[in-house]
Design a protein around this motif. Structure first.
Motif: not given
Ligand SMILES: Cc1ncc(COP(=O)(O)O)c(C=O)c1O
Length: 346
Positions: A199-201, A250-252, A296-298
Motif C-alpha cells: 500500500v506504500g506505507g 503475497a504481502c505486496l 519473495a515479498s522481502g
Molecule cells: C514483507 C513485506 N514487505 C513489504 C511490505 C510493504 O509495505 P506497505 O504495504 O506499507 O507498502 C509489506 C506489507 O505488508 C510486507 O509484509
C-alpha cells in the motif's frame, strides 16, 4: 519495547561487482522484535499513540511497554481489529497478546495456511473474506465499527475518519525507525534506495527518512507485476486501483495505495518499477547465498535493484553508475515456509 535491537545490515559485494555498482547494502528484517518481518515497528508505535489518546495522556508522553499494557488493560481492555495479507495481522495479533487485548484479523480467503496459523498462534481470531486485500480492508473496517473494536489499519482510503488516518500515519512513523537505523549503520547515505510496496506505507517512510539525510538520493518503489497501483497512480497523477492478481509476493498483493502514503510518495519518490515472480524468486536465492532468509515479498526490493542495474536503459534513466551505492531492505523472513522451500528448489 522489550527486546528492541537494531537489525543488521548485510553487504553483497559479489553481487555489486557483477551488477557494476559500488555496493549493495541489505537491511535485514528477517527477524524484528521476535517476528519474521519489519511490521511490528509500525503497529506498536501506532498503538502506543492510540492508547495514550484514549487514556487522555499527553501527546508527548513516551510509555514503556509494560506500562502501556497496564494502561490498555485499564481501558477495557479493547479488542484490536485489522485486515492483513499476513504480516501486519501477525504483528497486531502479537501486540494484542502482549498487551492483554483481544484481536480479530481479517484475511483474504486464499491466504496461505501458514500465515493464518501464525496469526492464530498469538490467540487472535481469524476471519476469512471472500475477495481481495482491499475487500478484507473494507470488511475489517466495517467489523470494527459494528462490534466496537479498535480498528488498527496500515492503509486507509479517502473515506477514512481522522482517527483511522492518524493510526495509518503513525504506522508509517513507526517504520521510520528502520530507516533511521539503516542510515546510521552505513557509511554514507545510499545513492539509490529500492523499496518494495504494497500500500506504500513503507516506501513513504523510506522517502521521508532518506530526504532528511540526502537531497540527491533516489527512492525507487518496486511492485509486483499486476499489483502495481503505485506505478499506475504516478502515471495518472492520482491514486488508481488495480484488479486483484496472483503473485508469489503475497504481502505486496494490494490493489490501492494508502491515502495517507500517497502525498508523501508523490513528493519523495523518484521512480516506480515492477518485477516479475521469477525476478523476485531469483533475488530470494541470491540473498540465501549470503545467509539472508527472505520471503519473495522481502526480496522484491533487491529484485528491483538487480533488474534496474542490469538494464542499460534503466541505468541511464535512474543514474546508476559503477560508483553508485545501492540500498535495499529485506522486509521479511520465510513467512510462508512452503513457498520459500519451493523458491529455493527453483
Ligand atoms: C514483507 C513485506 N514487505 C513489504 C511490505 C510493504 O509495505 P506497505 O504495504 O506499507 O507498502 C509489506 C506489507 O505488508 C510486507 O509484509
Amino acid at each position: 519495547m522489550p527486546g528492541y535491537a537494531p537489525t543488521p545490515v548485510v553487504g553483497m559485494p559479489e553481487l555489486a561487482r557483477i551488477h557494476q555498482v559500488a555496493g549493495i547494502a541489505v537491511k535485514n528484517e528477517q527477524e524484528r522484535l521476535g517476528l519474521p518481518s519489519f511490521k511490528l515497528l509500525g503497529s506498536s508505535w501506532a498503538l502506543h499513540e492510540r492508547v495514550k489518546a484514549v487514556a487522555g495522556l499527553s501527546p508527548d508522553a513516551l510509555i514503556a511497554f509494560p506500562d502501556l499494557s497496564r494502561i490498555a488493560r485499564g481501558l477495557g481492555p479493547p479488542t484490536l481489529c485489522t485486515a492483513s495479507d499476513g504480516n501486519h495481522g501477525r504483528a497486531v495479533a502479537a501486540l494484542a497478546e502482549a498487551l492483554g487485548c483481544g484481536c480479530v484479523v481479517l484475511l483474504p480467503a486464499d491466504s496461505a495456511a501458514s500465515r493464518i496459523d501464525s496469526i492464530k498462534g498469538h490467540g487472535a481470531t481469524v476471519e476469512l473474506v471472500d475477495g481481495s486485500y482491499d475487500d478484507a480492508v473494507a470488511a475489517a473496517r466495517a467489523t470494527a465499527r459494528a462490534r466496537g473494536h479498535w480498528y488498527c489499519p496500515d492503509t486507509v482510503g479517502a473515506e477514512a475518519s481522522d482517527e483511522e488516518r492518524r493510526f495509518a500515519s503513525d504506522v508509517m512513523t513507526g517504520y521510520g525507525t528502520l530507516f533511521e537505523e539503516f542510515f546510521e549503520q552505513i557509511l554514507r547515505p545510499p545513492d539509490l534506495l529500492f523499496v518494495q510496496a504494497g500500500v506504500g506505507g513503507l516506501s513513504a517512510a523510506a522517502a521521508a527518512s532518506l530526504r532528511r539525510v540526502s537531497a540527491t538520493a533516489k527512492v525507487v518503489v518496486v511492485e509486483p507485476e499486476g499489483s502495481n497501483a503505485i506505478a499506475l497512480s504516478f502515471g495518472s497523477g492520482a491514486p488508481v486501483s488495480v484488479p486483484d492478481t496472483q503473485t508469489v509476493m503475497a504481502c505486496l498483493r494490494c490493489q490501492s495505495a494508502s491515502f495517507v502514503a500517497w502525498p508523501i510518495l508523490l513528493a519523495g519518490v523518484d521512480a516506480a518499477m515492477v518485477v516479475t515472480d521469477d525476478e523476485a524468486a531469483a533475488a530470494v536465492r541470491q540473498l540465501a547465498r549470503r545467509g539472508v532468509i527472505a520471503g519473495a515479498s522481502g526480496a522484491a526490493g533487491l529484485a528491483g535493484a538487480l533488474v534496474a542495474s542490469a538494464d542499460g536503459m534503466l541505468r541511464a534513466r535512474l543514474g546508476i553508475t559503477p560508483d553508485s551505492q545501492v540500498a535495499v531492505v529485506n522486509t521479511e523472513g520465510a513467512t510462508d515456509p512452503a513457498s520459500y522451500a519451493a523458491i529455493l528448489a527453483g
